[in-house]
Write a protein that holds these residues in place. Structure first.
Motif, PDB file in Angstrom:
ATOM      1  N   LYS A   1       1.484  -8.758   3.027  1.00 31.13           N
ATOM      2  CA  LYS A   1       0.487  -8.798   4.104  1.00 31.13           C
ATOM      3  C   LYS A   1       0.575  -7.513   4.912  1.00 31.13           C
ATOM      4  O   LYS A   1       1.664  -6.983   5.123  1.00 31.13           O
ATOM      5  N   SER A   2      -0.579  -7.042   5.360  1.00 32.39           N
ATOM      6  CA  SER A   2      -0.611  -5.835   6.186  1.00 32.39           C
ATOM      7  C   SER A   2      -1.940  -5.775   6.922  1.00 32.39           C
ATOM      8  O   SER A   2      -2.803  -6.628   6.727  1.00 32.39           O
ATOM      9  N   ASN A   3      -2.105  -4.732   7.711  1.00 33.12           N
ATOM     10  CA  ASN A   3      -3.400  -4.550   8.359  1.00 33.12           C
ATOM     11  C   ASN A   3      -4.356  -3.853   7.390  1.00 33.12           C
ATOM     12  O   ASN A   3      -3.967  -3.460   6.282  1.00 33.12           O
TER      13      ASN A   3
ATOM     14  N   GLU B   1      -3.413  -0.115   6.268  1.00 31.68           N
ATOM     15  CA  GLU B   1      -2.246  -0.109   5.377  1.00 31.68           C
ATOM     16  C   GLU B   1      -2.608  -0.666   4.007  1.00 31.68           C
ATOM     17  O   GLU B   1      -2.152  -0.155   2.989  1.00 31.68           O
ATOM     18  N   ARG B   2      -3.411  -1.717   3.988  1.00 30.85           N
ATOM     19  CA  ARG B   2      -3.818  -2.300   2.702  1.00 30.85           C
ATOM     20  C   ARG B   2      -4.631  -1.284   1.901  1.00 30.85           C
ATOM     21  O   ARG B   2      -4.461  -1.149   0.696  1.00 30.85           O
ATOM     22  N   GLN B   3      -5.510  -0.538   2.568  1.00 27.20           N
ATOM     23  CA  GLN B   3      -6.316   0.460   1.875  1.00 27.20           C
ATOM     24  C   GLN B   3      -5.437   1.564   1.300  1.00 27.20           C
ATOM     25  O   GLN B   3      -5.649   2.011   0.164  1.00 27.20           O
TER      26      GLN B   3
ATOM     27  N   ALA C   1      -2.310   1.231   0.368  1.00 28.63           N
ATOM     28  CA  ALA C   1      -1.608   0.628  -0.775  1.00 28.63           C
ATOM     29  C   ALA C   1      -2.524   0.532  -1.989  1.00 28.63           C
ATOM     30  O   ALA C   1      -2.108   0.823  -3.116  1.00 28.63           O
ATOM     31  N   VAL C   2      -3.765   0.138  -1.775  1.00 26.79           N
ATOM     32  CA  VAL C   2      -4.734   0.041  -2.882  1.00 26.79           C
ATOM     33  C   VAL C   2      -4.956   1.421  -3.504  1.00 26.79           C
ATOM     34  O   VAL C   2      -4.986   1.568  -4.727  1.00 26.79           O
TER      35      VAL C   2
ATOM     36  N   CYS D   1       7.391   1.530   4.128  1.00 25.06           N
ATOM     37  CA  CYS D   1       7.676   0.332   3.328  1.00 25.06           C
ATOM     38  C   CYS D   1       9.156   0.257   2.964  1.00 25.06           C
ATOM     39  O   CYS D   1       9.768  -0.815   3.037  1.00 25.06           O
TER      40      CYS D   1
END
Length: 107
Positions: free
Chosen positions: A20-22, A25-27, A29-30, A80
């Protein structure tokens, strides 16, 4: 920064990101995952397959894979690793990738 990574390090690196992230951060990681993806052609070339709960392949058939990370991506990966370190979640399985990430320097 350009880095040469084995398939194992690429797979391990994708595993250090939190579940889980904001949104930002998710973008990040993607975007990193897209860069690290093992293509269908590469999977076929190394004979990658699932055996039980493991992914296996012929390491001798790997070709060098170079990826370039932005300073933002490097900082995110280091964050991370810092989180894993603070949670005492660095294991034998992820130690090498954590060590590699800690050594990244943006030039």
């Amino acid at each position: 920064m350009k880095v040469e990574l084995s398939i194992k390090l690429r797979l391990d690196l994708m595993g250090i990101f939190p579940a889980k992230s904001n949104f930002i951060e998710r973008q990040i990681a993607v975007d990193i995952r897209k860069k690290l993806d093992v293509s269908p052609d590469e999977r076929a070339a190394v004979g990658m397959k699932v055996q039980g709960q493991n992914i296996v392949w012929d390491i001798s058939k790997e070709k060098p894979f170079e990826v370039e990370f932005s300073s933002t991506e490097i900082e995110y990966m280091k964050t991370c690793v810092d989180v894993l370190d603070k949670e005492r979640s660095i294991t034998d399985a992820n130690f090498e990738v954590c060590k590699m990430v800690r050594g990244l320097r943006f030039e």
